[in-house]
Design an enzyme around this catalytic site. Sequence first.
Site, PDB file in Angstrom:
ATOM      1  N   SER A 112      37.570  18.545  -0.337  1.00  0.00           N
ATOM      2  CA  SER A 112      38.407  18.709   0.832  1.00  0.00           C
ATOM      3  C   SER A 112      38.915  17.396   1.426  1.00  0.00           C
ATOM      4  O   SER A 112      39.876  17.403   2.202  1.00  0.00           O
ATOM      5  CB  SER A 112      37.636  19.496   1.905  1.00  0.00           C
ATOM      6  OG  SER A 112      36.505  18.783   2.367  1.00  0.00           O
TER       7      SER A 112
ATOM      8  N   SER B 209      33.059  17.418  -1.771  1.00  0.00           N
ATOM      9  CA  SER B 209      34.313  16.975  -1.154  1.00  0.00           C
ATOM     10  C   SER B 209      34.467  15.472  -0.954  1.00  0.00           C
ATOM     11  O   SER B 209      35.525  15.021  -0.517  1.00  0.00           O
ATOM     12  CB  SER B 209      34.510  17.683   0.188  1.00  0.00           C
ATOM     13  OG  SER B 209      34.676  19.062  -0.009  1.00  0.00           O
TER      14      SER B 209
ATOM     15  N   LYS C 295      38.545  11.642   8.560  1.00  0.00           N
ATOM     16  CA  LYS C 295      38.893  12.987   8.099  1.00  0.00           C
ATOM     17  C   LYS C 295      38.956  13.937   9.289  1.00  0.00           C
ATOM     18  O   LYS C 295      38.120  13.874  10.193  1.00  0.00           O
ATOM     19  CB  LYS C 295      37.845  13.440   7.077  1.00  0.00           C
ATOM     20  CG  LYS C 295      38.099  14.806   6.446  1.00  0.00           C
ATOM     21  CD  LYS C 295      36.998  15.080   5.425  1.00  0.00           C
ATOM     22  CE  LYS C 295      37.087  16.483   4.848  1.00  0.00           C
ATOM     23  NZ  LYS C 295      36.014  16.732   3.855  1.00  0.00           N
TER      24      LYS C 295
END
Length: 464
Positions: free
Chosen positions: A153, A177, A78
Amino acid sequence: MARIHAFGDDALGDLDAVGLAAALRAGTVSRAEVIEAAIARAEAVNPDLNGLAVRAYDRARAATPRGGFFAGVPTFVKDNADVAGLPTMDGTDAWVPRPAPADGDFARSYLATGLVALGKTQLSEFGFSASAEHPRLGAVRNPWNPEYTAGASSSGSGAFVAAGVVPIAHANDGGGSIRIPAACTGLIGLKPTRGRLPLDRQMRQMPLRIVANGVLTRSVRDTAAFYREMEMLYRNPKLPPIGDVTGPGTRRLRIAVTTESIAREASPQVREATMKTAALLEGLGHRVTEIANPIPASFMNDFLQYWSLLAFALVRGGRRTFGPTFDRGRLDNLTRGLEQLAGRNLHRMPLVIARLSRIRRITARLGQRYDVLLMPTLADLTPRIGHLDPTADYQQIIDRLIDWVAFTPLQNVTGDPAISLPLNRSADGMPIGAMFAATAGNERTLLELAFELEQASPFARIQD
C-alpha cells in the site's frame, strides 16, 4: 515506455539521505535549496506518477529548523499516519477531510530525526490492496514504467523515492506494504520486528498487531541510519538493540531458501532470480540450503479472514471513526468485499487468531536451524495497472492478490523482521525483489547482509 524520474543537477543531485544530511551540515547546500528542489521534483513527476495525497509545501518552507541527524532532509509521510494540521484519508475519499489535531505517535518520532515532511503520499484504500488504483483518486504508477503498478500500500512513497523526489519516505506494512513497493520500484524496504517502532493508536488496537512502520530508501546505509536514529528516540526494552550498522558482517550465515509460498510456487522468472541470489550468497561464503515451505496451507485463508476483520471494523465503525460525512457507498469493491467476508465469519475469528498466533512457533524452530530465510518478495513479476482494479468483482481481485502477494504476510503474523532488496531485474527491465527474513529482534543481521549484497551486486539505478 520511458522511465520517469526527477534526478538532475540541483541541490538534491543523486544523494541519498545520509549524503544529503552530510551536505547540509557542511553547508554545501542549504535547507531552503534542498526543500525547493524536492518540491520542484515532486511537481515535475506527480502528473505522471500520482503519488501525492496532500501537499504541505508552505509548512515545510516556514517550519522552524529542528535538530537531528537528518536535519533538513525532505521526506513524505504515508497518508495513514497522523500529522498535525493535515488530513489523514487512508487512500480513500469516503469522507470529508479534516485536519489531525496532533502528530500521531509515529510521526512525532519520525520528524524528531530532523526529516522535513513536504506532505503525504497516496496508498491503496485503507492499505488493503497491493496496488493503489483508486477509481476516483487514480492509480499510482511505477517510475520504471508507468504502465505498471508501483506496488502498495505504500505506493506513493515508493514511487517518489524511486523517482528521486526525496531520498527517504515513510511506509508501513500490514501484509507486505513496505516490501511490496520496494520490490516493484527497486528500493530497500525493511519491515522491522513487531514493537520496534511506535504505532498510532488505531494500529495498536488490533488483536494481533500485524502492522509495522518503516521507510523506503535507495541505499542500505539510509535504512540502517534511520533505525539507528529512531532507536535513540524510541527504544523497546523487550528487543535487542540494532545499534549503528555501517557495513557487512563477518559471520557466515546459515541461509534457507524457498521459492514455494503457502499459495503457490513462484513464477519461472522469479524463481530463477531467487536462485541467482542464492548462488551469489554461496559465492560469498554463506551456507545455503533449499527447503520446502514449512507453513501450513491453512495460513493464507486465516490471514485473509483476519485481514477482513480490519475492513469490518473500519466500515462498520466508519462514522464513529471518520465523522458523520463517512459514506460507505464510496468505498471500493475490495474494501466492501472484505467487510462482507468478515461479517459472514465473525464466529470463526477467535480460532483464526489463535492459529495465526501459533505460526510464530514454526518460524522460531526454523530460526534454530537457519539464521536467515531467503524468499521472493512477490510470487510473480510486477503487474500492469488494471490487473488489481478495485472496481472489478471482489472474487477476481482477491484471487489475484493472493496469487501475487503470497510470501510477505508471514512476517506480519509472526512479527519477525524481513527486508526486500532490489537484486534482480526482469527480462523487460523491471525490478525484482529478494526478501530476507530473520527471527524477532535480528534486524542487525539483515542489515549487515544487505550491506554485503549491495557491495557484491550494486543495485540498478533508475537514472542510469
